[in-house]
Enzyme design. Sequence first.
Site, short mmCIF file in Angstrom:
data_model
loop_
_atom_site.label_atom_id
_atom_site.label_comp_id
_atom_site.label_asym_id
_atom_site.label_seq_id
_atom_site.Cartn_x
_atom_site.Cartn_y
_atom_site.Cartn_z
N GLU A 102 42.94 48.80 31.17
CA GLU A 102 42.21 50.08 31.27
C GLU A 102 42.77 51.18 30.38
OE1 GLU A 102 42.12 51.04 35.46
OE2 GLU A 102 40.85 49.33 35.93
N ASN A 128 42.39 43.87 29.50
CA ASN A 128 41.45 43.89 30.62
C ASN A 128 40.87 45.30 30.73
OD1 ASN A 128 40.33 42.55 32.97
ND2 ASN A 128 41.68 43.81 34.24
N HIS A 159 33.13 45.34 38.01
CA HIS A 159 32.90 46.02 39.29
C HIS A 159 31.57 46.75 39.15
CE1 HIS A 159 36.96 45.34 40.79
NE2 HIS A 159 37.46 45.81 39.66
N GLU A 195 37.22 40.69 37.58
CA GLU A 195 37.36 41.41 38.85
C GLU A 195 36.01 41.63 39.52
OE1 GLU A 195 39.77 44.94 38.57
OE2 GLU A 195 41.16 44.05 37.12
N ASP A 245 32.89 42.26 41.62
CA ASP A 245 32.30 42.52 42.93
C ASP A 245 31.05 43.38 42.75
OD1 ASP A 245 33.57 45.05 42.56
OD2 ASP A 245 35.13 44.62 44.03
#
Length: 356
Positions: free
Chosen positions: A158, A204, A240, A268, A270
């Site tokens: 990030e 990432n 996400h 990651e 969701d």
Amino acid sequence: MSPNALTFALIALLSFPGAFTAPTQNGTSSQNIILRDLARPRYFGAAMNTTFLFHDQAYTKLIQTQFSAFTPENEMKWEEIEPEPNQFVFGPADEIVKEAQTLYAKVRGHNFEWNNQLAPWVNTSLTAVELDRALQNHITTILNHYRGKLYAVDVVNELISDNTPNETFKQGIWDTKFGEDAIPKALTYARAADPHNTVKLYINEYGTEGIDSKSDALYNVVKGFLADGVPLDGIGFQCHFGLGQVPPTLQQNLRRFTDLGLDVAVTELDINIGTGNPQNATAFALQAQDYWTVVNACVNVERCVGVSVWGVSDDHSWLPNGAVLPWDKNKQPKPAFYAIADAFQGKPKPGLPTDN
Ligand SMILES: *[C@@H]1O[C@H](CO)[C@@H](O)[C@H](O)[C@H]1NC(C)=O
Ligand SMILES: *[C@@H]1O[C@H](CO)[C@@H](O)[C@H](O)[C@H]1NC(C)=O
Ligand SMILES: *[C@@H]1O[C@H](CO)[C@@H](O)[C@H](O)[C@H]1NC(C)=O
Ligand SMILES: *[C@@H]1O[C@H](CO)[C@@H](O)[C@H](O)[C@H]1NC(C)=O
Ligand SMILES: *[C@@H]1O[C@H](CO)[C@@H](O)[C@H](O)[C@H]1NC(C)=O
């Protein structure tokens, strides 16, 4: 029922409980669906959390049956693994790595260079030279400790700005102290600690899943690194998403990064129905469609190596009240679970219920 028939039924029930329980909408049993098998040749992964591993039986059962890759949710973050200078606490991360090895699953290390969840001693009172030494020692010590045990590691997490194109790198300690050298420094230290390239080195990032200004910035930065010989093997796309927010350009975007000669992974995943929105059958079906879309995009991109979800079941998500994962709070499979199975098998996107 004769005693023999009874014995047979009991043995069958004990041996194949899935054959007698948890029928799905279409009459098959969820226990017969093993996502780690359907994902092949890719992996299906999850963030693993030692608060629940071996302490929550149903959670542990899912960990031990459905996944072929694990990322420590917090256990390798700086504040956890090096809370004081050169004082490493490997216990919880070791637990995850050991369990993954028992399951013949991959481990994605997470993460080395990030602005969040740093140990308090890693702050701007350090000089650039001191911070540089701390970063190199951190990366080298962890990679030495886990030599031969990691499949990949999110070296950088990030660090692309949310204010592209005006600003490329996210403001924080790394940008303040190292400027545009921040990311190459970390990647170079990681490769130096692993000269035989046994660990895939990843950047990432979130908010770079579709083609837009932020992913363009990431793309251009990465392209520059490759031209300069900065070691880098893959890009993680966190994924996400809110309900209905999967960008239509996801697959095209993954592909442009693999066209640079890199692996990509969904790291990651969701899908957040959102607090306040009704958690009805339609919402879960829409959520399933979003899961399908993401997994399908990965399946359609040759160098997309796998999909990881950020957690396992809704009771243990990082998102409070989040009905965001493929299993519900009772560890029962949701429509999203079946949609992931379908996508890995190349089956079409599931439909919506005709009524709620
Ligand atoms: C900032 O880092 C320095 C050097 O590591 C340390 O001595 C100091 O306690 C840290 N500050 C805070 C608020 O933790
Ligand atoms: C970028 O800068 C321009 C000119 O100052 C400004 O108009 C624009 O809103 C900025 N964009 C972002 C995303 O900050
Ligand atoms: C069910 O959820 C969907 C998706 O959030 C929403 O559009 C719809 O209005 C909801 N239906 C009912 C009856 O609450
Ligand atoms: C596990 O997840 C919970 C909920 O998100 C969190 O509070 C806890 O800190 C996590 N445990 C570890 C060891 O990271
Ligand atoms: C039922 O759904 C599962 C999961 O999508 C699928 O694998 C299976 O083939 C389906 N069975 C039938 C009979 O449609």
